[in-house]
Design a protein around this motif. Structure first.
Motif, PDB file in Angstrom:
ATOM      1  N   HIS A 154       0.828  -1.108  -0.018  1.00  0.00           N
ATOM      2  CA  HIS A 154       0.007  -0.013  -0.089  1.00  0.00           C
ATOM      3  C   HIS A 154       1.001   1.454   0.005  1.00  0.00           C
ATOM      4  O   HIS A 154       1.767   1.237   0.431  1.00  0.00           O
ATOM      5  CB  HIS A 154      -0.928   0.119   1.161  1.00  0.00           C
ATOM      6  CG  HIS A 154      -0.299   0.119   2.371  1.00  0.00           C
ATOM      7  ND1 HIS A 154       0.224  -0.784   3.021  1.00  0.00           N
ATOM      8  CD2 HIS A 154       0.027   1.058   3.479  1.00  0.00           C
ATOM      9  CE1 HIS A 154       1.083  -0.412   4.145  1.00  0.00           C
ATOM     10  NE2 HIS A 154       0.797   0.802   4.192  1.00  0.00           N
ATOM     11  N   ASP A 156       0.844   5.006   1.872  1.00  0.00           N
ATOM     12  CA  ASP A 156       0.388   5.660   3.060  1.00  0.00           C
ATOM     13  C   ASP A 156      -0.394   6.867   2.846  1.00  0.00           C
ATOM     14  O   ASP A 156      -0.337   7.471   1.900  1.00  0.00           O
ATOM     15  CB  ASP A 156       1.256   6.421   4.271  1.00  0.00           C
ATOM     16  CG  ASP A 156       2.009   4.755   4.891  1.00  0.00           C
ATOM     17  OD1 ASP A 156       1.341   3.794   4.741  1.00  0.00           O
ATOM     18  OD2 ASP A 156       3.109   5.075   5.312  1.00  0.00           O
ATOM     19  N   HIS A 223       4.781  -0.093   0.031  1.00  0.00           N
ATOM     20  CA  HIS A 223       5.588  -0.724   1.054  1.00  0.00           C
ATOM     21  C   HIS A 223       4.428  -1.912   1.379  1.00  0.00           C
ATOM     22  O   HIS A 223       3.375  -1.737   1.401  1.00  0.00           O
ATOM     23  CB  HIS A 223       6.175   0.108   2.241  1.00  0.00           C
ATOM     24  CG  HIS A 223       5.178   1.025   2.790  1.00  0.00           C
ATOM     25  ND1 HIS A 223       4.429   2.139   2.211  1.00  0.00           N
ATOM     26  CD2 HIS A 223       4.469   0.831   3.945  1.00  0.00           C
ATOM     27  CE1 HIS A 223       3.712   2.616   2.887  1.00  0.00           C
ATOM     28  NE2 HIS A 223       3.782   1.990   3.917  1.00  0.00           N
TER      29      HIS A 223
HETATM   30 FE   LIG Z   1       2.053   2.020   5.503  1.00  0.00          FE
END
Ligand SMILES: [Fe+2]
Length: 264
Positions: A154, A156, A223
């Motif tokens: 994903h 952030d 990540h």
């Molecule tokens: Fe994250």
């Protein structure tokens, strides 16, 4: 805090000292170069172990298990992408969360409420100040991942993520990331698709140690946490900070993240 943090190595209680200035500068430099920094042994080893011991029973009985299928954007529709585009491929995430209201006065809550901690983090992020949340659940979370589980790929939504690894599993549990896969101007959907196919040669892996403080910039760096293997669960504390004071979740967000509501 002298009994919780290695303040000799990381003098975050002495903002006027040369040691503090050096530490902040090195953290800032690493954020700039690597998009993250970690401070191994930030929590003292016996403190980390005691924190884990206090968390484990509640994690077994009271945590909220959240399993979901999502894409890297956590959104169903993305401008400029057709529904079947490979950048929207779904991945599976499972985690078990204990919220701040279930953690009592665990070390991680004490640390969160200790003003110099937020002041130090703000300095490393190049901000004048960051603020704790007012949300009784979301302020501090501890997440567990058991064998086969992990937080999947994903981007952030918040600029920085601050965590402390409390317990590392026997295998897996590393942070895997592809730095600057996209930018504010270039979404690089083909690059996202390539990574999800497993053919991006620039993916890196970072193994964190128990007690390490980690600050990570994940808005443009894709990540995930590598799935855990073995009997020992991965436990990580996540600290929520914002640029403005008084932030809370809506009831809808609380229920979505934690399966229950807690009125403020
Ligand atoms: Fe994250």
């Amino acid at each position: 805090m002298i009994h919780l943090i290695d303040l000799k190595k990381y003098p975050i209680d002495c903002p006027e000292s040369a040691g503090y200035a050096e530490l902040v500068e090195s953290c800032k430099a690493r954020l700039l170069q690597e998009g993250m920094f970690d401070l191994p042994g930030f929590l003292l080893a016996d403190v980390t172990k005691a924190s884990v011991k206090a968390i484990q029973p509640a994690m077994k009985t009271d945590s909220y298990r959240h399993a979901r299928s999502h894409n890297v954007y956590f959104r169903d529709k993305v401008d400029g992408l057709s529904a079947g585009h490979p950048a929207l491929r779904k991945v599976e995430t499972v985690n078990h969360t204990l919220c701040a209201d279930q953690l009592g006065q665990n070390t991680v809550v004490q640390l969160y409420d200790w003003v110099p901690f937020a002041a130090f983090l703000a300095a490393t992020m190049g901000k004048p100040k960051i603020h704790r949340m007012d949300d009784p659940m979301a302020r501090v979370n501890v997440q567990a991942s058991y064998a086969g589980e992990a937080l999947n790929w994903h981007f952030d939504r918040s600029e920085f993520t601050t965590t402390i690894l409390l317990q590392a599993p026997e295998e897996g549990g590393e942070l895997e990331y592809r730095k600057d896969l996209r930018s504010a101007d270039e979404p690089n959907y083909e690059g996202v698709a390539e990574l999800l196919r497993g053919t991006d040669p620039f993916v890196k892996r970072s193994k964190l140690s128990e007690g390490a403080l980690n600050v990570f910039q994940g808005v443009n760096t894709l990540h995930r946490v590598v799935p855990v293997k073995g009997d020992k669960e991965r436990l990580v504390a996540i600290f929520a900070f914002f640029d403005r004071p008084g932030v809370t979740m809506t009831t809808q967000e609380q229920v979505g993240f934690y399966g229950r509501a807690f009125a403020v």
